[in-house]
Design a protein around this motif. Sequence first.
Motif, PDB file in Angstrom:
ATOM      1  N   SER A   1       3.927   6.138  -8.495  1.00  0.00           N
ATOM      2  CA  SER A   1       3.212   5.939  -8.742  1.00  0.00           C
ATOM      3  C   SER A   1       4.319   5.032 -10.900  1.00  0.00           C
ATOM      4  O   SER A   1       3.899   4.906 -11.554  1.00  0.00           O
ATOM      5  CB  SER A   1       3.225   7.419 -10.009  1.00  0.00           C
ATOM      6  N   THR A   2       5.478   5.543 -10.755  1.00  0.00           N
ATOM      7  CA  THR A   2       6.964   4.828 -11.187  1.00  0.00           C
ATOM      8  C   THR A   2       6.579   3.410 -11.565  1.00  0.00           C
ATOM      9  O   THR A   2       6.989   2.935 -13.008  1.00  0.00           O
ATOM     10  CB  THR A   2       8.288   5.084 -10.662  1.00  0.00           C
ATOM     11  N   ALA A   3       6.179   2.553 -10.804  1.00  0.00           N
ATOM     12  CA  ALA A   3       5.665   1.338 -11.322  1.00  0.00           C
ATOM     13  C   ALA A   3       5.229   1.086 -11.849  1.00  0.00           C
ATOM     14  O   ALA A   3       5.394  -0.034 -12.969  1.00  0.00           O
ATOM     15  CB  ALA A   3       5.955   0.126  -9.484  1.00  0.00           C
ATOM     16  N   TYR A   4       3.493   1.606 -11.249  1.00  0.00           N
ATOM     17  CA  TYR A   4       2.858   1.538 -12.601  1.00  0.00           C
ATOM     18  C   TYR A   4       2.720   2.649 -14.380  1.00  0.00           C
ATOM     19  O   TYR A   4       2.555   1.220 -14.873  1.00  0.00           O
ATOM     20  CB  TYR A   4       1.646   2.469 -11.722  1.00  0.00           C
TER      21      TYR A   4
ATOM     22  N   GLY B   1       6.281  12.783   1.336  1.00  0.00           N
ATOM     23  CA  GLY B   1       4.874  12.908   0.422  1.00  0.00           C
ATOM     24  C   GLY B   1       5.254  12.548  -1.274  1.00  0.00           C
ATOM     25  O   GLY B   1       4.796  11.755  -2.127  1.00  0.00           O
ATOM     26  N   LEU B   2       5.420  13.998  -1.656  1.00  0.00           N
ATOM     27  CA  LEU B   2       6.116  13.927  -2.774  1.00  0.00           C
ATOM     28  C   LEU B   2       6.882  12.754  -3.544  1.00  0.00           C
ATOM     29  O   LEU B   2       6.591  12.146  -4.864  1.00  0.00           O
ATOM     30  CB  LEU B   2       7.295  15.431  -3.565  1.00  0.00           C
ATOM     31  N   VAL B   3       8.060  12.342  -2.365  1.00  0.00           N
ATOM     32  CA  VAL B   3       8.809  11.276  -3.424  1.00  0.00           C
ATOM     33  C   VAL B   3       7.764  10.237  -3.146  1.00  0.00           C
ATOM     34  O   VAL B   3       8.071   9.100  -3.574  1.00  0.00           O
ATOM     35  CB  VAL B   3       9.690  10.982  -2.396  1.00  0.00           C
ATOM     36  N   THR B   4       7.121   9.633  -2.352  1.00  0.00           N
ATOM     37  CA  THR B   4       6.406   8.153  -2.185  1.00  0.00           C
ATOM     38  C   THR B   4       5.608   8.669  -3.846  1.00  0.00           C
ATOM     39  O   THR B   4       5.495   6.928  -4.209  1.00  0.00           O
ATOM     40  CB  THR B   4       5.218   8.458  -1.053  1.00  0.00           C
ATOM     41  N   VAL B   5       4.929   8.927  -3.952  1.00  0.00           N
ATOM     42  CA  VAL B   5       3.946   9.837  -5.057  1.00  0.00           C
ATOM     43  C   VAL B   5       4.437   9.502  -6.253  1.00  0.00           C
ATOM     44  O   VAL B   5       4.068   8.980  -7.455  1.00  0.00           O
ATOM     45  CB  VAL B   5       2.935  11.243  -5.266  1.00  0.00           C
TER      46      VAL B   5
ATOM     47  N   PRO C   1       0.475  -1.002   0.020  1.00  0.00           N
ATOM     48  CA  PRO C   1      -0.047   0.175  -0.089  1.00  0.00           C
ATOM     49  C   PRO C   1       0.988   1.254  -0.045  1.00  0.00           C
ATOM     50  O   PRO C   1       1.774   1.129   0.408  1.00  0.00           O
ATOM     51  CB  PRO C   1      -0.337   0.232   1.397  1.00  0.00           C
ATOM     52  N   MET C   2       0.439   2.642  -0.645  1.00  0.00           N
ATOM     53  CA  MET C   2       0.720   3.552  -0.656  1.00  0.00           C
ATOM     54  C   MET C   2       1.380   4.373   0.812  1.00  0.00           C
ATOM     55  O   MET C   2       2.037   5.468   1.033  1.00  0.00           O
ATOM     56  CB  MET C   2       0.423   4.218  -1.453  1.00  0.00           C
ATOM     57  N   MET C   3      -0.010   4.237   1.783  1.00  0.00           N
ATOM     58  CA  MET C   3       0.088   4.654   2.902  1.00  0.00           C
ATOM     59  C   MET C   3       1.745   4.036   3.338  1.00  0.00           C
ATOM     60  O   MET C   3       2.349   4.221   3.876  1.00  0.00           O
ATOM     61  CB  MET C   3      -1.225   4.358   4.116  1.00  0.00           C
ATOM     62  N   ILE C   4       2.021   2.884   3.326  1.00  0.00           N
ATOM     63  CA  ILE C   4       2.826   2.393   4.311  1.00  0.00           C
ATOM     64  C   ILE C   4       4.003   2.389   3.643  1.00  0.00           C
ATOM     65  O   ILE C   4       5.581   2.806   4.141  1.00  0.00           O
ATOM     66  CB  ILE C   4       2.784   0.326   4.027  1.00  0.00           C
ATOM     67  N   GLN C   5       3.968   2.568   2.359  1.00  0.00           N
ATOM     68  CA  GLN C   5       5.534   3.040   1.651  1.00  0.00           C
ATOM     69  C   GLN C   5       5.648   4.507   2.475  1.00  0.00           C
ATOM     70  O   GLN C   5       6.940   4.377   2.496  1.00  0.00           O
ATOM     71  CB  GLN C   5       5.181   3.293  -0.231  1.00  0.00           C
ATOM     72  N   GLY C   6       4.635   5.104   2.360  1.00  0.00           N
ATOM     73  CA  GLY C   6       4.853   6.852   2.659  1.00  0.00           C
ATOM     74  C   GLY C   6       5.862   6.368   4.428  1.00  0.00           C
ATOM     75  O   GLY C   6       6.670   7.817   4.447  1.00  0.00           O
ATOM     76  N   LEU C   7       5.056   5.588   5.281  1.00  0.00           N
ATOM     77  CA  LEU C   7       5.177   5.839   6.756  1.00  0.00           C
ATOM     78  C   LEU C   7       6.932   5.535   6.159  1.00  0.00           C
ATOM     79  O   LEU C   7       7.693   6.040   7.689  1.00  0.00           O
ATOM     80  CB  LEU C   7       4.574   4.846   7.351  1.00  0.00           C
ATOM     81  N   ILE C   8       7.264   4.170   5.715  1.00  0.00           N
ATOM     82  CA  ILE C   8       8.356   3.447   5.682  1.00  0.00           C
ATOM     83  C   ILE C   8       9.338   4.952   5.093  1.00  0.00           C
ATOM     84  O   ILE C   8      10.427   5.150   5.874  1.00  0.00           O
ATOM     85  CB  ILE C   8       9.266   2.416   4.807  1.00  0.00           C
ATOM     86  N   ILE C   9       9.182   5.765   3.791  1.00  0.00           N
ATOM     87  CA  ILE C   9      10.086   6.240   3.198  1.00  0.00           C
ATOM     88  C   ILE C   9      10.084   7.711   4.057  1.00  0.00           C
ATOM     89  O   ILE C   9      11.427   8.062   4.709  1.00  0.00           O
ATOM     90  CB  ILE C   9       9.664   6.774   1.860  1.00  0.00           C
ATOM     91  N   TYR C  10       9.173   8.041   5.277  1.00  0.00           N
ATOM     92  CA  TYR C  10       9.579   9.288   6.155  1.00  0.00           C
ATOM     93  C   TYR C  10       9.783   8.577   7.264  1.00  0.00           C
ATOM     94  O   TYR C  10      11.285   9.904   7.373  1.00  0.00           O
ATOM     95  CB  TYR C  10       8.248   9.868   6.260  1.00  0.00           C
ATOM     96  N   TYR C  11       9.743   8.355   7.940  1.00  0.00           N
ATOM     97  CA  TYR C  11      10.496   7.766   9.062  1.00  0.00           C
ATOM     98  C   TYR C  11      11.926   6.734   8.322  1.00  0.00           C
ATOM     99  O   TYR C  11      12.846   6.963  10.094  1.00  0.00           O
ATOM    100  CB  TYR C  11       9.462   6.814   9.723  1.00  0.00           C
ATOM    101  N   ALA C  12      12.037   6.471   7.508  1.00  0.00           N
ATOM    102  CA  ALA C  12      13.889   5.770   6.873  1.00  0.00           C
ATOM    103  C   ALA C  12      14.896   7.445   6.761  1.00  0.00           C
ATOM    104  O   ALA C  12      15.177   7.591   7.476  1.00  0.00           O
ATOM    105  CB  ALA C  12      13.588   5.292   5.679  1.00  0.00           C
ATOM    106  N   GLY C  13      13.458   8.234   5.608  1.00  0.00           N
ATOM    107  CA  GLY C  13      14.270   9.582   5.426  1.00  0.00           C
ATOM    108  C   GLY C  13      15.029  10.079   7.235  1.00  0.00           C
ATOM    109  O   GLY C  13      15.893  11.037   7.195  1.00  0.00           O
ATOM    110  N   THR C  14      13.598  10.603   7.841  1.00  0.00           N
ATOM    111  CA  THR C  14      14.627  10.865   9.712  1.00  0.00           C
ATOM    112  C   THR C  14      15.073  10.302  10.057  1.00  0.00           C
ATOM    113  O   THR C  14      15.800  10.916  10.678  1.00  0.00           O
ATOM    114  CB  THR C  14      12.531  10.983  10.198  1.00  0.00           C
TER     115      THR C  14
END
Length: 397
Positions: free
Chosen positions: A257-260, A249-253, A213-226
């Motif tokens: 979207s790149t994969a699709y 969020g911009l990186v997540t989207v 899910p994109m929500m999980i991706q966003g959480l991982i990307i945000y907290y990994a960067g932090t």
Amino acid sequence: MAAHSGFAHFVKEDHRYVFLGTSAIAVVGLWLANQPHSPSSFLLHAYGVEFVLYYLLVAWLIVSAVALVNKLAKWKGDAYVTTSPFTKPKARKVERIGSYVVWAITCVLIVDRGIMGLYDLVVGAISQDSNPTDFLASMIYMLYKMGYTFIQGIINTIVIAVVGTVVAFFLALVLVFLRLLEIDRSDNDFVRFLKVVGVGFAKVYSAIMRGTPMMIQGLIIYYAGTGLLTARGMTPTQILGVWSPFNAGLVTVSLNSTAYMMEVLRSGILAVDPGQTEAARSLGMSQWQAMRKVVFPQGIKNAIPALSNELVINIKDSSVLMAIGVLELTFAVRTIAGVYFKQMEPYVAAAVVYLILTMIATKLLNKFGQHFDAKGEQVVLGTSDVPVAQPKGGEGE
């Protein structure tokens, strides 16, 4: 000029279902006429004018009913067309003019009851000292008092969707090239290894990004960067300036979207006749040259409708980014609901805005696709018989 001439032709043309269609408009007009006047109504003190307008609509409904009964009585064969007084040339002209009168009266009532009523509702709502109890007035009051938050949420939603889709398109071009790499007999071992790694990376990336899910991706990307920035000794304030929830969020989207888009492009490219690739290679082009000059342009054209849909999807899916604190539209209305302890009003407003944004995006993208003669909803199959990539939620390869 063409649009003007088309409208003039429509106005002068006799329409087959003039009574049926215009009767529905007349009913709307009568309903509006029975609504209370607002303080700004220009018909508030024009009782005589409104009386005439009201009974003109009633008269039209009576005439329409008579015409319907006449048509039902002469239903068989050509009896209605040949004997009915409503089908005579002069009668049809009068009917057409009458229908435009009905339209004009209804438009006047829409302005008087609808637009002027809405104006008074807005003025009254924003002038209140406390949240009104009426649904629409309460919605307007809350959005007005927290207008900055609401508008900022809309702007951020648009920016994330548009920028994320554009960035994803260019990343997808790179990944789809890796995904379609093939080993040539002339390749040395190092080139073969790079191609295998490139194809494998593209496959794994697509499977991961489309399978989570994109929500999980966003959480991982945000907290990994932090976490990475914290490990480098940066303070929370410094981290927020570099790695804000909006940037995450911009990186997540973009990455999602790149994969699709990669799969959509791959389907569009594989739909191109393989004979064209063989012809390009027979002319001495390398695999890269054949893809870049022959296959890619046609494949992108095939995939434009599905690529365009990604923007509409991102407008809606950006709502999941509120999980990491991005001030997008859903986060904004949730904040407004929390301040005023009312849920339905702000969420209905958000639904209306999302609907408007997606309709505008769809309209613009359809016009954009027409420039490339890409009007279909899926790619046109070529001799390779490869179906279009599945939409979000489908199984990846």
